[in-house]
Scaffold this motif. Structure first.
Motif, PDB file in Angstrom:
ATOM      1  N   GLY A 115       0.825  -1.190   0.000  1.00  0.00           N
ATOM      2  CA  GLY A 115       0.000   0.000   0.000  1.00  0.00           C
ATOM      3  C   GLY A 115       0.862   1.244   0.000  1.00  0.00           C
ATOM      4  O   GLY A 115       2.057   1.199   0.319  1.00  0.00           O
ATOM      5  N   GLU A 116       0.285   2.375  -0.358  1.00  0.00           N
ATOM      6  CA  GLU A 116       1.034   3.621  -0.405  1.00  0.00           C
ATOM      7  C   GLU A 116       1.523   4.054   0.973  1.00  0.00           C
ATOM      8  O   GLU A 116       2.502   4.787   1.096  1.00  0.00           O
ATOM      9  CB  GLU A 116       0.164   4.727  -1.020  1.00  0.00           C
ATOM     10  CG  GLU A 116      -0.186   4.482  -2.483  1.00  0.00           C
ATOM     11  CD  GLU A 116      -1.032   5.594  -3.060  1.00  0.00           C
ATOM     12  OE1 GLU A 116      -1.384   6.534  -2.291  1.00  0.00           O
ATOM     13  OE2 GLU A 116      -1.346   5.531  -4.268  1.00  0.00           O
ATOM     14  N   ASP A 117       0.863   3.572   2.028  1.00  0.00           N
ATOM     15  CA  ASP A 117       1.236   3.950   3.387  1.00  0.00           C
ATOM     16  C   ASP A 117       2.233   2.977   4.015  1.00  0.00           C
ATOM     17  O   ASP A 117       2.491   3.032   5.214  1.00  0.00           O
ATOM     18  CB  ASP A 117      -0.008   4.047   4.267  1.00  0.00           C
ATOM     19  CG  ASP A 117      -0.838   2.759   4.262  1.00  0.00           C
ATOM     20  OD1 ASP A 117      -0.462   1.820   3.527  1.00  0.00           O
ATOM     21  OD2 ASP A 117      -1.849   2.708   4.977  1.00  0.00           O
TER      22      ASP A 117
END
Length: 282
Positions: A115-117
């Protein structure tokens, strides 16, 4: 075969604060280890799961994962899938396909994506058993939970390999108040879920119990959340995206994100972090 040093890590899964998630032990080079030695190490680590990364046997897979509890091998488990993928990537491995890791395990191929996080998410595998529990087994579960049958809002087989069943109670408060007597269901693999009040940081509270595998209460269970997510989102009992809290009663603070795509694919995601890195002699 003589023992040798092998890369070994422990990964904290589903918690953003250190040492509050569910740890998994990962042997990154499980080549030439037999089942007995894998099981012996898993029993010794005494974690809910210990995994071994070995060469894949299926085209398109990045690696094959063997997953052991203290009492036996599982075809699939969620937090070991995310933790092992984190360990593999952290060790410098590069996936065959950009943007996704493909794990081979007893349940088939499982896709893991970043995920981007910084989180990782796995796609829930298909169920091997679904449908409502029979009343005899449900009676055993509610007796073990010490509650009346009328407290159960719904129940379901949600088995994607380990053998999970689940019951749904009205509230997270009821879930947290349970004091189960697992001696009444020694072979069970069962979870319980209930809703938090509107406006809470999490939508549901989950607890999972796996006496069959020698794990009284799992601090955070990805496989259970995956199959329960398939059930709840498909029936409209939960929105397409929701957050689950788990581990509260065992001193943990896990957060599991469940998201259903438009095509029905359910993704289970959470934080992962390597906390111990070294070698193990096997």
């Amino acid at each position: 075969m003589s023992a040798r040093n092998r890369p070994f890590v422990q990964v904290d899964v589903f918690a953003t604060s250190p040492y509050l998630g569910n740890p998994v032990a990962v042997v990154l080079d499980g080549a030439d280890l037999d089942d007995e030695r894998m099981q012996r190490l898993a029993r010794w680590t005494n974690l809910s799961e210990t995994t071994f990364v070995v060469a894949p046997t299926v085209a398109g897979a990045d690696y094959r994962l063997r997953i052991f509890t203290p009492d036996g091998e599982l075809p699939f488990a969620g937090h070991p899938t995310l933790g092992s993928a984190r360990a593999w990537l952290d060790g410098g491995a590069v996936p065959r396909h950009p943007g996704r890791v493909v794990q081979e395990c007893g349940a088939g191929l499982v896709t893991v994506r970043p995920g981007e996080d910084g989180t990782l998410a796995f796609a829930a595998p298909p169920l091997v058993r679904g449908g409502a529990l029979d009343e005899a087994y449900l009676s055993e579960i509610v007796a073990a939970f010490g509650i009346g049958r009328d407290r159960v809002l719904a129940h379901q087989w949600v088995d994607n390999g380990p053998g999970w069943a689940v019951v749904r109670l009205a509230t997270a408060e009821e879930v947290l108040a349970l004091e189960p007597d697992l001696s009444l269901v020694p072979d069970a693999m069962v979870g319980v879920i209930g809703a938090h009040p509107d406006g809470s940081a999490h939508d549901f509270e989950m607890r999972t119990f796996a006496p069959r595998c020698g794990v009284p209460e799992d601090p955070a269970c990805g496989s259970m959340n995956a199959s329960v997510g398939q059930w709840l989102t498909a029936t409209g009992a939960a929105p397409a995206a929701y957050r689950v809290s788990q581990g509260t009663r065992v001193g943990r603070a896990a957060t599991i994100q469940v998201t259903a795509d438009a095509d029905g694919t359910v993704w289970v995601s959470g934080a992962t972090a390597v906390r111990i890195r070294g070698t193990v002699t096997i």
